[in-house]
Write a protein that holds these residues in place. Structure first.
Motif, PDB file in Angstrom:
ATOM      1  N   THR A  57      62.763  54.237  43.756  1.00 13.66           N
ATOM      2  CA  THR A  57      62.783  53.011  42.948  1.00 13.66           C
ATOM      3  C   THR A  57      61.384  52.698  42.428  1.00 13.66           C
ATOM      4  OG1 THR A  57      64.644  52.130  44.200  1.00 13.66           O
ATOM      5  CG2 THR A  57      63.303  50.538  42.981  1.00 13.66           C
ATOM      6  N   GLY A  58      60.402  52.814  43.299  1.00 11.43           N
ATOM      7  CA  GLY A  58      59.019  52.564  42.903  1.00 11.43           C
ATOM      8  C   GLY A  58      58.556  53.521  41.830  1.00 11.43           C
ATOM      9  N   ALA A  59      58.879  54.796  41.983  1.00 10.93           N
ATOM     10  CA  ALA A  59      58.471  55.792  40.993  1.00 10.93           C
ATOM     11  C   ALA A  59      59.123  55.525  39.638  1.00 10.93           C
ATOM     12  CB  ALA A  59      58.817  57.189  41.490  1.00 10.93           C
ATOM     13  N   VAL A  60      60.398  55.166  39.653  1.00  7.16           N
ATOM     14  CA  VAL A  60      61.094  54.864  38.399  1.00  7.16           C
ATOM     15  C   VAL A  60      60.483  53.638  37.719  1.00  7.16           C
ATOM     16  CG1 VAL A  60      63.308  54.073  37.438  1.00  7.16           C
ATOM     17  CG2 VAL A  60      63.250  56.006  39.029  1.00  7.16           C
ATOM     18  N   LEU A  61      60.188  52.602  38.506  1.00  7.28           N
ATOM     19  CA  LEU A  61      59.583  51.403  37.935  1.00  7.28           C
ATOM     20  C   LEU A  61      58.188  51.682  37.363  1.00  7.28           C
ATOM     21  CD1 LEU A  61      60.635  48.673  40.523  1.00  7.28           C
ATOM     22  CD2 LEU A  61      61.402  48.882  38.149  1.00  7.28           C
ATOM     23  N   VAL A  62      57.389  52.476  38.056  1.00  8.82           N
ATOM     24  CA  VAL A  62      56.057  52.821  37.541  1.00  8.82           C
ATOM     25  C   VAL A  62      56.202  53.602  36.245  1.00  8.82           C
ATOM     26  CG1 VAL A  62      54.006  54.242  37.946  1.00  8.82           C
ATOM     27  CG2 VAL A  62      54.846  52.743  39.754  1.00  8.82           C
ATOM     28  N   ALA A  63      57.074  54.600  36.244  1.00  7.80           N
ATOM     29  CA  ALA A  63      57.269  55.413  35.031  1.00  7.80           C
ATOM     30  C   ALA A  63      57.782  54.562  33.872  1.00  7.80           C
ATOM     31  CB  ALA A  63      58.230  56.563  35.325  1.00  7.80           C
ATOM     32  N   ALA A  64      58.741  53.681  34.148  1.00 14.12           N
ATOM     33  CA  ALA A  64      59.292  52.834  33.087  1.00 14.12           C
ATOM     34  C   ALA A  64      58.227  51.878  32.558  1.00 14.12           C
ATOM     35  CB  ALA A  64      60.495  52.049  33.610  1.00 14.12           C
ATOM     36  N   GLY A  65      57.471  51.265  33.441  1.00 11.94           N
ATOM     37  CA  GLY A  65      56.433  50.333  33.009  1.00 11.94           C
ATOM     38  C   GLY A  65      55.363  51.005  32.188  1.00 11.94           C
ATOM     39  N   LEU A 100      55.289  46.331  40.060  1.00 15.09           N
ATOM     40  CA  LEU A 100      56.381  46.239  41.038  1.00 15.09           C
ATOM     41  C   LEU A 100      56.684  47.610  41.640  1.00 15.09           C
ATOM     42  CD1 LEU A 100      58.937  43.755  39.441  1.00 15.09           C
ATOM     43  CD2 LEU A 100      57.728  43.497  41.605  1.00 15.09           C
ATOM     44  N   GLY A 101      56.611  48.630  40.811  1.00 13.45           N
ATOM     45  CA  GLY A 101      56.826  49.990  41.308  1.00 13.45           C
ATOM     46  C   GLY A 101      55.771  50.389  42.324  1.00 13.45           C
ATOM     47  N   VAL A 102      54.524  50.039  42.048  1.00  8.27           N
ATOM     48  CA  VAL A 102      53.441  50.342  42.982  1.00  8.27           C
ATOM     49  C   VAL A 102      53.663  49.584  44.293  1.00  8.27           C
ATOM     50  CG1 VAL A 102      50.964  50.086  43.407  1.00  8.27           C
ATOM     51  CG2 VAL A 102      51.776  50.929  41.191  1.00  8.27           C
ATOM     52  N   VAL A 103      54.079  48.332  44.220  1.00 13.54           N
ATOM     53  CA  VAL A 103      54.354  47.541  45.428  1.00 13.54           C
ATOM     54  C   VAL A 103      55.473  48.199  46.239  1.00 13.54           C
ATOM     55  CG1 VAL A 103      55.278  45.336  46.260  1.00 13.54           C
ATOM     56  CG2 VAL A 103      53.483  45.369  44.517  1.00 13.54           C
ATOM     57  N   ALA A 104      56.509  48.690  45.576  1.00 16.21           N
ATOM     58  CA  ALA A 104      57.616  49.343  46.280  1.00 16.21           C
ATOM     59  C   ALA A 104      57.133  50.594  47.005  1.00 16.21           C
ATOM     60  CB  ALA A 104      58.737  49.686  45.310  1.00 16.21           C
ATOM     61  N   ILE A 105      56.311  51.390  46.343  1.00 14.75           N
ATOM     62  CA  ILE A 105      55.800  52.626  46.953  1.00 14.75           C
ATOM     63  C   ILE A 105      54.897  52.305  48.146  1.00 14.75           C
ATOM     64  CG2 ILE A 105      54.290  54.616  46.555  1.00 14.75           C
ATOM     65  CD1 ILE A 105      55.457  54.641  43.656  1.00 14.75           C
ATOM     66  N   VAL A 106      54.019  51.332  47.989  1.00 14.95           N
ATOM     67  CA  VAL A 106      53.121  50.950  49.083  1.00 14.95           C
ATOM     68  C   VAL A 106      53.918  50.387  50.257  1.00 14.95           C
ATOM     69  CG1 VAL A 106      51.278  49.334  49.747  1.00 14.95           C
ATOM     70  CG2 VAL A 106      51.095  50.644  47.622  1.00 14.95           C
ATOM     71  N   THR A 107      54.944  49.591  49.969  1.00 16.22           N
ATOM     72  CA  THR A 107      55.795  49.037  51.023  1.00 16.22           C
ATOM     73  C   THR A 107      56.488  50.150  51.813  1.00 16.22           C
ATOM     74  OG1 THR A 107      56.165  47.010  49.776  1.00 16.22           O
ATOM     75  CG2 THR A 107      57.775  47.528  51.495  1.00 16.22           C
ATOM     76  N   ALA A 108      57.021  51.144  51.117  1.00 17.90           N
ATOM     77  CA  ALA A 108      57.681  52.265  51.793  1.00 17.90           C
ATOM     78  C   ALA A 108      56.687  53.021  52.672  1.00 17.90           C
ATOM     79  CB  ALA A 108      58.299  53.204  50.758  1.00 17.90           C
ATOM     80  N   TYR A 109      55.504  53.268  52.153  1.00 12.73           N
ATOM     81  CA  TYR A 109      54.468  53.974  52.916  1.00 12.73           C
ATOM     82  C   TYR A 109      54.069  53.185  54.163  1.00 12.73           C
ATOM     83  CZ  TYR A 109      49.974  55.996  54.174  1.00 12.73           C
ATOM     84  OH  TYR A 109      48.928  56.537  54.875  1.00 12.73           O
ATOM     85  N   LEU A 110      53.827  51.892  53.998  1.00 11.66           N
ATOM     86  CA  LEU A 110      53.413  51.065  55.132  1.00 11.66           C
ATOM     87  C   LEU A 110      54.517  50.921  56.175  1.00 11.66           C
ATOM     88  CD1 LEU A 110      51.288  48.275  53.413  1.00 11.66           C
ATOM     89  CD2 LEU A 110      50.496  50.259  54.720  1.00 11.66           C
ATOM     90  N   THR A 111      55.768  50.916  55.733  1.00 15.85           N
ATOM     91  CA  THR A 111      56.885  50.857  56.669  1.00 15.85           C
ATOM     92  C   THR A 111      56.847  52.064  57.607  1.00 15.85           C
ATOM     93  OG1 THR A 111      58.268  49.600  55.153  1.00 15.85           O
ATOM     94  CG2 THR A 111      59.415  50.845  56.872  1.00 15.85           C
TER      95      THR A 111
END
Length: 168
Positions: free
Chosen positions: A33-41, A66-77
């Motif tokens: 989801t994060g990657a798609v949002l970053v690419a779309a943005g 938002l895509g970057v936040v999603a990726i960072v959230t997944a990594y931190l989880t």
């Protein structure tokens, strides 16, 4: 399990049978989801800026952010979660700024339950719920090869001496 001495020290050192974290695969949906949002943005940014519509470029930038936040959230989880199965019990640690630690002694374990959703079965991750006599066990969420982890937990439960309640 928690006698104050680190693992590997003391008269009867704990033997680590398995140590791991939540699997990166368990966060695949959030990473994607994060990657798609970053690419779309990023893809929307030049056309949005060219339209001259006030705020259009800001919206494209916000989508990428938002895509970057999603990726960072997944990594931190993943990085904020650590599970350890020793010959004495199970420990689940979660958190970065605030920390939650759940310890279950081997003699308290009454069983395990492995659950995997469809994506978990495809990608090889799942949750291992540890049941205890008191009902307050632990869940090792998003672990790779959950059947192997459950087998390790069941092994320590079988090897542990029976639990004896003490009067206070």
């Amino acid at each position: 399990m928690s006698d104050g001495a680190p693992e590997g020290q003391g008269a009867a050192a704990e033997r680590v049978l398995w140590r791991g974290r939540a699997s990166y695969r368990s966060q695949a949906a959030l990473f994607l989801t994060g990657a798609v949002l970053v690419a779309a943005g990023v893809a929307m940014l030049p056309p949005a800026a060219a339209t001259g519509i006030p705020g259009a470029a800001d919206i494209a930038s916000a989508i990428a952010a938002l895509g970057v936040v999603a990726i960072v959230t997944a990594y931190l989880t993943v990085m904020a979660t650590e599970y350890t199965v020793t010959d004495r019990g199970v420990r689940a640690r979660r958190g970065i700024l605030s920390r939650s630690v759940v310890e279950v002694r081997g003699e308290w374990i009454t069983g395990t339950r492995v659950s995997q959703d469809a994506l978990g079965r495809i990608l090889g991750y799942g949750d291992v719920a540890i049941a205890t006599a008191g009902g307050t066990g632990a869940v090792l969420a998003g672990v790779a090869d959950p059947a192997h982890v459950a087998a390790a937990v069941e092994g320590i439960a079988r090897a542990a001496p029976p639990y004896k309640a003490t009067a206070h």
